[in-house]
Design a protein around this motif. Structure first.
Motif, mmCIF file in Angstrom:
data_model
loop_
_atom_site.group_PDB
_atom_site.id
_atom_site.type_symbol
_atom_site.label_atom_id
_atom_site.label_comp_id
_atom_site.label_asym_id
_atom_site.label_seq_id
_atom_site.Cartn_x
_atom_site.Cartn_y
_atom_site.Cartn_z
ATOM 1 N N ILE B 206 0.836 -1.193 0.000
ATOM 2 C CA ILE B 206 0.000 0.000 0.000
ATOM 3 C C ILE B 206 0.875 1.248 0.000
ATOM 4 C CG2 ILE B 206 -1.712 1.264 1.332
ATOM 5 C CD1 ILE B 206 -2.745 -1.548 2.145
ATOM 6 N N VAL B 207 1.986 1.185 0.740
ATOM 7 C CA VAL B 207 2.923 2.308 0.717
ATOM 8 C C VAL B 207 3.483 2.468 -0.691
ATOM 9 C CG1 VAL B 207 5.086 3.184 1.607
ATOM 10 C CG2 VAL B 207 3.504 2.045 3.142
ATOM 11 N N THR B 210 0.999 4.014 -2.835
ATOM 12 C CA THR B 210 0.861 5.442 -2.527
ATOM 13 C C THR B 210 1.995 6.234 -3.154
ATOM 14 O OG1 THR B 210 -0.111 4.785 -0.426
ATOM 15 C CG2 THR B 210 0.547 7.074 -0.647
ATOM 16 N N VAL B 211 3.214 5.679 -3.092
ATOM 17 C CA VAL B 211 4.353 6.347 -3.720
ATOM 18 C C VAL B 211 4.059 6.590 -5.194
ATOM 19 C CG1 VAL B 211 6.737 6.004 -4.469
ATOM 20 C CG2 VAL B 211 6.101 5.449 -2.147
ATOM 21 N N ILE B 214 1.331 9.344 -5.691
ATOM 22 C CA ILE B 214 1.825 10.707 -5.457
ATOM 23 C C ILE B 214 2.771 11.107 -6.588
ATOM 24 C CG2 ILE B 214 3.119 12.214 -3.908
ATOM 25 C CD1 ILE B 214 2.232 10.575 -1.572
#
Lengths: 416, 424
Positions: B206-207, B210-211, B214
């Motif tokens: 999930i990180v 997200t990276v 963004i």
């Protein structure tokens, strides 16, 4: 989820900063710093590569092109510095003249950076609190919107109250709005196992559509067709400390207080201990007789309340009104923030100050060096990438592998 | 690992008697809504007219006309009847089919109410629904590819956005087909990053997603502000023309709705069929799914877990890039900042709603596309419904499905977990 507290020796210094330094000292201080530096360097590289003069210079000689590129990057970063902290010459001139208006103008960029940091501090704390409880709150953006909606409504619709009552009421409404938006996915997670990542993503978009509807309907300013709310009453405004143009307001100190509050809650109270236990090892928490349902719901609600405060501060401290695009992605950036700050309030505040400074300086960079502000998002993504995968940083800088398991972050699987 | 979620009540409550009652109440609530919201605000003699010829079509099909009120009453009565039976006896295994029927009746009642006293182009609505379903379905297929192999992909949105921008630039410079290819490759490139992060470095997926999100928003807006705003010739690719399927496109009513679309629509149908067949009827699909369900067992049987996951994620990225190219080359004809506007996340929702099955996701895509289309139409018609609430519907529906009220979806068991080979 990182289990910072479960197996290591307790820190000697029990203050907020002491615990933070203790966690950093376990081999992880170097990675965030190198990640930030690497992110800034790569940002400079992107600026250099997208500068036209570099290519005209390239046709003459590659060396010259590199020089031009470095110059372009340096020029951009000095514009960023001037925009974020202040122009050193102007500050010196202002100090020499001693004129109040000149001083205010010279120091304004610095205070603007602090103002930009306020929503980052709140939203970063929101995400960090969730992480500590093993919850991935990706919905800070939506919670922030609902907080802003609630506080702007109380701000303009309630009239005739003294500021001492009206302002806390408006702030509380913001926290409540965000808390409700955090409560729903928290409750769904605890009660049905529906994964909070999906639910908070969905809640984000519900919040966007709902606020669009409200700004075109019940909350619309009567004399316009634009989706914008009326101005809030002066009694609901967060007081500012200086005259125009400095907009530095009380919210900054409320944010710091909130950071201390989160620290106190997490590390000094029984609830905080239970919350961290549920985050580190839900099975252990269950066997210890902790009420996971209550703690999960409470953690998400508190997280939402903090995010709601971010929205409330923007409305009550800076804009005094609500328009659809009032948030420049604070909620999403806050995920990066919380990870960079190691989900610790002190770390979050420091990372928020960095992000606020970058965001503020970027405006000046766009004007002075013709570099679009969006470069900041790219840099944030890069920094986050390096933080999330420390192995990359270790490879680049040939650092030794950590003694123990690296504090990564892992969310439990989908579905349930 | 997914069993660790702190579920306090057993899932039986949501599948047994509790669910039966909940569904009964839902049916009754829909019946009440039809009666209260639609029937009570309709005058007795108002007539609903549905046009059955889409705009620009030659065929002449008679209009469908009826007096609104009795039809609304009849629909409300049928829904109430079904709800009552569900509450008392229950439809058992056919509950979901009945739910679909009630939902369809509700939508028909709603459209009849909207078109009462005026006319609504039903054929045009259906065609627009199909078109709006294209990017959502493609996003969902991207998610299915990744998650069936055990890699959570919330970066569909970012991959689509990047695909859209790259397709617009290359399409403007070298023609539509090169643009399409470039968009697909851009999606693949981001997928490689996602794969390396989540498979090699075992970053939380999930990180990692997200990276990428963004980064994509930042990078596409950066390039758009830096280059596209000043150079219009870089952002003017045009769009793929509609293809008329010979013979079929002339069929009245159905022809223009189904057989006159651009390359994205037909490709989507092709991918849908291919992915369904591939996942469930080939060795390739069996291996891919086994890696997502139980990677250790798959590894024991000699399947290369890492390679399979890389392949699945990269294919998923290509699918998302293709879906992104739809926005610029199939719909708008230029790139605008953040133009995907959450369609990637709706795709993610459609994937969950469709229970990680291609055709299920397509069904969800149609439903969500319908809501999307209706919101746009109603705003033009000036109907007394806030279109924002229609746009919320996909998200709310997904949350309801996730909560297990309407039958719990079954995610791949190892979804989101990095695989660690033992003995290394």
């Amino acid at each position: 989820m990182a289990n910072q507290d479960s197996q290591s020796t307790p820190p000697k210094d029990k203050s907020a900063f002491g615990i933070f330094m203790h966690e950093l000292a376990r081999g992880s201080l170097i990675v965030p710093i190198l990640a930030i530096i690497t992110g800034l360097l790569l940002g400079g590289l992107i600026v250099a590569v997208t500068t036209d003069q570099v290519y005209t210079a390239w046709s003459r000689s590659p060396l010259e092109a590199i020089g031009v590129g470095i110059n372009a990057a340096l020029r951009s970063y000095s514009a960023l510095f001037n925009g974020a902290i202040g122009n050193p010459e102007r500050i010196a001139d202002a100090l020499a003249s001693g004129e109040a208006a000149a001083l205010r103008r010279a120091f304004n960029p610095f205070f603007e950076s602090l103002i930009k940091s306020v929503p980052y501090i709140f939203a970063g704390l929101a995400v960090a609190l969730g992480f500590r409880a093993g919850l991935f709150n990706i919905g800070a953006e939506g919670q922030l919107f609902m907080g802003a909606v609630a506080s702007v409504y109380v701000g303009f619709a309630v009239k005739g109250l003294p500021a001492i009552i009206h302002l806390p009421l408006a702030l509380g409404a913001g926290a409540l709005g965000g808390a409700i938006w955090g409560f729903i996915p928290g409750w769904l997670k605890a009660k049905t196992g529906g994964h909070e990542v999906i639910n908070t993503i969905m809640m984000n978009y519900i919040a966007f559509r709902l606020s669009e509807y409200l700004l075109r309907g019940p909350l619309q300013r009567p004399d316009t067709t634009n989706p914008i709310s009326p101005f809030i009453e002066t009694t609901a405004q967060l007081p500012r400390f200086f005259e125009s143009p400095i907009r530095f307001h009380l919210g900054f100190f409320i944010a710091l207080a909130a950071a201390y509050g989160v620290y106190w809650l997490l590390f000094k109270t029984r609830l905080g201990f239970e919350l961290r236990t549920v985050g580190a090892n839900p099975n252990a928490a269950r066997y210890a007789g902790m009420n996971i349902l209550v703690i999960t719901v409470l953690a998400m609600s508190l997280s939402g309340a903090l995010a709601g405060m971010a929205g409330a501060n923007e409305v009550l401290g800076v804009n005094y009104t609500l328009a659809p695009a009032f948030s420049s992605g604070y909620g999403f950036d806050s995920i990066a923030l919380a990870l960079i700050g190691r989900s610790h309030p002190v770390g979050v505040v420091l990372a928020a100050l960095l992000f606020g400074t970058l965001r503020n300086g970027a405006l000046q960079m766009q004007i002075a060096a013709n570099v679009p502000v969006d470069i900041i998002s790219v840099m944030q993504a890069l920094i986050l990438a390096f933080i999330a995968a420390p192995a990359i940083i270790r490879t680049i800088y040939r650092l030794r592998a950590p003694q123990q398991q690296e504090d990564g972050l892992h969310v439990r699987g989908w579905g349930g | 690992m997914s069993t660790l979620s702190p579920t306090m009540k057993s899932s039986a409550e949501y599948t047994g008697g509790g669910r039966r009652r909940v569904m009964g109440v839902v049916f009754l609530a829909l019946a009440a809504a039809i009666w209260l919201l639609f029937a009570r605000t309709t005058q007795g003699e108002m007539v609903t007219t549905f046009t059955l010829n889409p705009g620009g079509s030659q065929a002449n099909f008679p209009n469908l006309e009826f007096i609104t009120l009795p039809v609304l009453h009849a629909i409300a009565f049928v829904c109430a009847l079904l709800g009552g039976y569900q509450l008392v006896r229950g439809f058992g295994t056919r509950t979901n089919a009945i739910l679909g029927l009630v939902a369809a009746l509700f939508i028909f009642a709603f459209l009849s109410w909207v078109a009462s006293g005026t006319s609504l182009n039903l054929a045009g609505l259906l065609r627009a629904t199909l078109i709006r379903a294209v990017p959502i379905t493609l996003g969902a297929l991207s998610g299915i590819l990744c998650e069936r192999a055990g890699v959570v992909n919330i970066a569909i949105e970012g991959m689509m956005l990047t695909g859209a921008m790259v397709a617009a630039i290359f399409g403007s410079l070298y023609g539509l087909w090169v643009g399409l290819l470039a968009g697909v490759l851009a999606g693949a490139l981001l997928a490689v990053v996602h794969a390396i992060f989540s498979i090699k470095y075992k970053t939380d997926q999930i990180v990692s997603g997200t990276v990428i999100n963004i980064f994509s928003i930042g990078m596409s807006s950066f390039i758009s502000a830096k280059y596209l705003a000043a150079n219009r010739q870089l952002n003017n690719p045009g769009i793929f023309p509609d293809i008329q399927i010979p013979g079929l496109a002339e069929i009245p009513f159905i022809g223009p709705i189904l057989f006159s679309h651009n390359v994205f629509f037909f490709s989507m149908l092709l991918f849908l069929a291919l992915l369904h067949f591939g996942l469930f009827f080939t060795r390739w699909g069996l291996r891919l799914r086994s890696v997502g369900e139980h990677p250790k067992a798959a590894d024991t049987l000699g399947i290369n877990v890492f390679k399979t996951r890389y392949m699945a994620v990269i294919l998923g990225g290509m699918m998302a890039g293709f879906g992104g190219a739809y926005f610029t080359l199939g719909s708008v004809g230029r790139f605008d900042d953040v133009m995907t506007a959450g369609r990637g996340f709706i795709g993610l929702a459609a994937m969950i709603f469709g229970n990680w099955n291609p055709f299920g996701a397509f069904g969800a895509g149609l439903l969500f596309g319908f809501a999307d289309m209706l919101a746009a139409r109603l705003a033009i018609l000036g109907v007394r419904v806030a279109s924002e609430f229609l746009l919320m519907a996909p998200y709310i529906a997904t949350m309801i499905v996730l909560a297990g009220v309407v039958g719990r979806g079954q995610a791949p068991a190892a979804d989101g977990q990095p695989y660690e080979k033992e003995g290394h």
